[in-house]
Write an enzyme that holds these catalytic residues in place. Structure first.
Site, PDB file in Angstrom:
ATOM      1  N   THR A 415       0.893  -1.155   0.000  1.00 39.13           N
ATOM      2  CA  THR A 415       0.000   0.000   0.000  1.00 39.13           C
ATOM      3  C   THR A 415       0.927   1.198   0.000  1.00 39.13           C
ATOM      4  OG1 THR A 415      -1.668  -1.230   1.239  1.00 39.13           O
ATOM      5  CG2 THR A 415      -1.800   1.148   1.399  1.00 39.13           C
ATOM      6  N   GLU A 454      -7.846  -6.845  -3.861  1.00 39.35           N
ATOM      7  CA  GLU A 454      -8.368  -6.429  -2.560  1.00 39.35           C
ATOM      8  C   GLU A 454      -9.391  -7.390  -1.965  1.00 39.35           C
ATOM      9  OE1 GLU A 454      -7.316  -4.177  -0.689  1.00 39.35           O
ATOM     10  OE2 GLU A 454      -6.075  -2.989  -2.022  1.00 39.35           O
ATOM     11  N   ASP A 457      -8.999  -9.552   1.113  1.00 34.13           N
ATOM     12  CA  ASP A 457      -9.162  -9.053   2.477  1.00 34.13           C
ATOM     13  C   ASP A 457     -10.418  -9.596   3.146  1.00 34.13           C
ATOM     14  OD1 ASP A 457      -6.835  -7.645   2.406  1.00 34.13           O
ATOM     15  OD2 ASP A 457      -7.742  -5.663   2.225  1.00 34.13           O
ATOM     16  N   SER A 478     -10.681  -3.227   5.926  1.00 34.63           N
ATOM     17  CA  SER A 478      -9.331  -2.720   5.663  1.00 34.63           C
ATOM     18  C   SER A 478      -8.691  -2.232   6.953  1.00 34.63           C
ATOM     19  CB  SER A 478      -9.391  -1.560   4.659  1.00 34.63           C
ATOM     20  OG  SER A 478      -8.130  -0.932   4.525  1.00 34.63           O
ATOM     21  N   SER A 479      -7.361  -2.192   6.948  1.00 36.27           N
ATOM     22  CA  SER A 479      -6.613  -1.620   8.068  1.00 36.27           C
ATOM     23  C   SER A 479      -6.029  -0.253   7.731  1.00 36.27           C
ATOM     24  CB  SER A 479      -5.471  -2.553   8.472  1.00 36.27           C
ATOM     25  OG  SER A 479      -5.971  -3.755   9.011  1.00 36.27           O
ATOM     26  N   GLY A 499       1.299  -1.387   4.977  1.00 35.63           N
ATOM     27  CA  GLY A 499       1.687  -2.469   5.869  1.00 35.63           C
ATOM     28  C   GLY A 499       0.608  -3.469   6.196  1.00 35.63           C
ATOM     29  N   GLY A 500      -0.502  -3.510   5.420  1.00 36.67           N
ATOM     30  CA  GLY A 500      -1.552  -4.472   5.712  1.00 36.67           C
ATOM     31  C   GLY A 500      -2.107  -4.268   7.106  1.00 36.67           C
TER      32      GLY A 500
END
Length: 607
Positions: A415, A454, A457, A478-479, A499-500
């Site tokens: 990201t 995506e 996720d 999402s984070s 960083g997920g």
């Protein structure tokens, strides 16, 4: 504002800017921006991104009178050229904006959505009845592609707050795609890491594996197809992306991926259609907000879990004076608060259009005080810890409950984030992504951009009780956590990170470092990182384990070094931020080394 929070000044070297970046002058007349500087202090505007060309594009827009939103879109579009494995118009993201005139913080949810015909068992191999292996099979597929939201986000942000048209804001990126960018070690390494995946598609290997190998460091990659795509959007607007020939090409690439004849990867087809693209819409929504040490911390509300999880962790930590603690005690509290917040993230967070998400409860200081009861100042709890009860809380310590199973998390690291501010005091904190490094691996033929993956996720196996279960039209959890911090109603910090699922802990730890532990912003960013996401062991950078592991093991923490099949680099996050000083100065700060280092610039450098 806490007296512990002391503004940090830093001298900045003179910066080389790309002149005339929003004009149509020949690109060859302008030098490429390749030199990076991690910290810059000055006035008039500031930007922090992972890439020097993107930062220079933003500064050029600010220099010509554009505002923070104009500059953010210009930088983001340029990142689609120079950081194509992390972001681009094939993905989505979250846009957080502070308006200086009104003092209001607003957000745009530009997250990807599941296609309308996507089945709930889409990630199950019909031949075996088992889930597709996550990597490389599931991520390298059409079935992982969600309806992109990035182009719609840019258009919406410019309509609401910008001063340039989309066409004007795209000019720096069109130039970068036309003249090309210089390959660095990080880009070559990322290409090699994805060589098998990229080789699975003719369109991708043609662009990023010339001659069958990753481009050499120092060589130049041009992307005329992307330049033409951007030019199309500049001329016709996002209607050209979500309808017409381009939309047809995107849908075809998902439903019938351009698979190479000699790949052995299964590449499951996807479900995204031209109707899904035509129906896509971004969402304007209120941010999350919590008060921490006298500061107002604004974040992204669901479908992102960033604002609620960071907010809850800060509400837990508000009950402790971290600045008065000695040794590793403050970091012990940070790790434990993070685990508690992640337990609630796993239990309650999903797309609020499909799930009843208790956002106001999760960011309620009273709920945070009750969750703090589960934090033992002397001993790490056995993980996973149980989620809190959002239906009945009063700030008092409840009876213990059974712990849940460990949450499976496949949210990936690739990201990018950018922070931008202008002379008027407007601020943007924007995180955007295509998910996996290289997304789905599919470059849309003749269009020059990668499509996201995506939808991975979502939880792999459908469970009606899981708030992150697969459902048609739904946004996956999402984070991403773009964050803006105000002091007395004025901007103090803008920050975010890739960083997920470690994005949340990266932003949280940086806030703790800066607000509680007395570090300057550059120090807070450079400090070694650890991430506790309600798992038996804490994921940490090797330097963190070496410097702080022994002290924290005395509290009962166990560690595993960062770097695995999903995150091969031994790094956590890549934070980009801006701090605003009481004298009107701005300090842009980027990563000094992670992901090859970031690029911080200001319009008028301090002498």
């Amino acid at each position: 504002m806490s007296r512990r929070f002391i503004h940090a000044s830093a001298c900045a070297a003179a910066l080389t800017l790309v002149a005339g970046a929003i004009t149509a002058a020949p690109a060859v007349a302008e030098p490429r921006q390749t030199e990076k500087q991690a910290t810059a202090t000055g006035t008039g505007g500031a930007v922090s991104t992972v890439d020097a060309e993107a930062s220079a594009a933003a500064i050029a827009v600010l220099r010509k009178g554009g505002n923070a939103v104009d500059a953010a879109v210009a930088a983001a579009a340029t990142l689609g050229v120079t950081e194509p494995y992390s972001a681009g118009i094939g993905g989505g993201g979250y846009f957080l904006y502070y308006d200086a005139a009104s003092g209001k913080v607003s957000t745009i949810d530009g997250r990807e959505t599941a296609p309308a015909t996507m089945p709930t068992d889409a990630f199950i191999d019909p031949e075996t009845g088992e889930p597709y292996p996550f990597t490389p099979e599931l991520v390298t597929s059409g079935v992982s592609v969600g309806v992109p939201g990035t182009a719609a986000t840019w258009q919406r942000a410019l309509e609401k707050w910008g001063s340039l048209s989309l066409g004007q804001a795209l000019q720096p990126a069109i130039k970068a795609a036309t003249r090309g960018f210089v390959v660095d070690e990080t880009f070559r390494e990322q290409t090699l890491d994805n060589k098998e995946r990229f080789a699975a598609f003719d369109s991708t290997s043609e662009l990023y594996l010339p001659g069958g190998d990753a481009p050499e460091v120092g060589s130049t990659i041009k992307n005329p197809d992307l330049a033409r795509t951007y030019t199309l959007l500049a001329r016709d607007g996002i209607e050209a992306f979500y309808n017409g020939a381009l939309a047809e090409d995107i849908a075809e690439a998902v439903q019938a991926p351009p698979i190479s004849d000699d790949t052995e990867l299964p590449v499951p087809f996807g479900h995204l259609s031209t109707q899904d693209l035509a129906d896509y819409a971004v969402i304007d929504q209120a941010p999350t907000k919590v008060d921490y040490r006298g500061l107002e911390v604004f974040g992204m509300a669901p479908s992102s879990s960033g604002g609620t999880t960071i907010g809850e962790a800060l509400n837990i930590l508000e009950n402790y004076d971290l600045s008065a603690m000695e040794g590793p005690a403050a970091i012990h509290h940070y790790l434990e608060a993070s685990a508690l917040a992640y337990a609630d993230r796993g239990k309650y967070l999903g797309d609020p259009a499909f799930v009843d998400v208790p956002t106001s409860t999760l960011t309620d200081a009273l709920f945070g005080a009750e969750r703090a009861c589960a934090l033992d100042p002397e001993q790490a709890a056995t993980k996973p810890v149980a989620p809190g009860d959002v239906t009945d809380y009063d700030g008092l310590c409840p009876a213990a409950t059974a712990a849940p199973a460990v949450e499976t998390d496949t949210e990936n690291i690739s990201t990018t984030h950018l922070s931008v501010a202008d002379a008027q005091g407007n601020v943007v904190s924007y995180t955007l992504t295509i998910e996996q490094t290289g997304g789905s691996g599919i470059v849309v033929p003749d269009r020059g951009f990668l499509l996201n993956n995506e939808l991975t996720d979502f939880s792999t196996v459908y469970d009606p009780a899981d708030p992150n279960r697969i459902e048609p039209g739904k946004r996956p959890r999402s984070s991403m956590a773009p964050t803006i911090v105000l002091s007395d109603g004025k901007p103090l910090l803008a920050l975010g990170s890739p960083g997920g699922s470690t994005i949340i802990t990266t932003v949280l730890q940086t806030l703790v470092n800066r607000v509680d532990l007395g570090m300057s912003l550059p120090e807070a960013i450079a400090a070694p990182r650890a991430s506790q996401r309600n798992s038996a062991k804490v994921t940490a950078e090797p330097e963190f384990i070496e410097s702080q592991g022994a002290g924290l093991e005395a509290f009962g923490h166990e560690f595993v070094a960062s770097g695995d099949s999903f995150t091969p680099q031994a790094e956590i996050g890549a934070l980009e931020a801006i701090e605003f000083g009481p004298d009107g100065s701005m300090t842009a700060a980027a990563e000094p080394t992670r992901r090859g280092g970031g690029s911080a610039m200001v319009l008028k450098p301090a002498r």
